[in-house]
Design an enzyme around this catalytic site. Structure first.
Site, PDB file in Angstrom:
ATOM      1  N   THR A   1       0.345   6.146  -1.737  1.00 17.87           N
ATOM      2  CA  THR A   1       1.093   6.538  -0.541  1.00 17.87           C
ATOM      3  C   THR A   1       1.478   5.321   0.289  1.00 17.87           C
ATOM      4  OG1 THR A   1      -0.051   8.662  -0.542  1.00 17.87           O
ATOM      5  CG2 THR A   1       1.066   8.034   1.501  1.00 17.87           C
ATOM      6  N   CYS A   2       0.602   4.358   0.369  1.00 13.22           N
ATOM      7  CA  CYS A   2       0.869   3.141   1.133  1.00 13.22           C
ATOM      8  C   CYS A   2       2.069   2.398   0.552  1.00 13.22           C
ATOM      9  CB  CYS A   2      -0.349   2.230   1.120  1.00 13.22           C
ATOM     10  SG  CYS A   2      -1.876   3.024   1.654  1.00 13.22           S
TER      11      CYS A   2
END
Length: 162
Positions: free
Chosen positions: A48-49
């Site tokens: 997600t980062c």
């Protein structure tokens, strides 16, 4: 205690890669007299980062600048070598986003944003959040309930409040 709007950033030293190698950055001194956005991620290169959070600030960088933000800073509990490589891999460095490592999780713990998830190998990592800091004081703070989600802490969500 978790940092909140109205609070002042604690004295903290983070690390970035400079021309000669790792450089110490006093976050308090660095933010003095400026409006900065600080966003934090659980880990460099994590799904997600890498695919959502950093790209949201790359997409909105010019809009933040137009609204008076002097700098966007990405913080992760990683070393400066990883942060440099990650900034290059995502295009964050080319976009002008400052990549700072909080290798000991000292800043993250000082603001009450640390968590640990041993099953996925994340120890003393940062919760996912984004904040606006004006002259060292937090004015806006968006914290995700789930570290695997990037909704309220993304660039567009924070920008909508400026």
């Amino acid at each position: 205690m978790t940092i909140a709007p109205g609070d002042t950033l604690p004295e903290s030293t983070l690390v970035k890669m400079g021309a000669e190698g790792p450089e110490q950055v006093s976050l308090t001194d660095h933010a003095k007299g400026k409006t900065v956005v600080i966003f934090a991620v659980p880990g460099a290169f994590t799904p997600t980062c890498h695919s959502a959070h950093v790209p949201s600030f790359i997409r909105t960088k010019d809009q933040f600048t137009a609204k008076g933000v002097d700098e966007i800073i990405c913080v992760s509990v990683n070393d400066p070598f990883v942060m440099k490589a990650w900034g290059e891999a995502t295009g964050a460095t080319d976009a002008g986003i400052t990549m700072l490592g909080d290798a000991e999780s000292a800043f993250t713990k000082a603001i009450g944003m640390d968590f640990t998830a041993p099953p996925v190998g994340l120890i003393a990592r940062s919760k996912r959040y984004a904040m606006v800091v004006e002259d060292g004081k937090v004015t806006k703070l968006h914290v995700e309930e789930n570290p695997g989600v990037c909704e309220v802490s993304g660039g567009e969500a924070l920008l909508s409040e400026l």
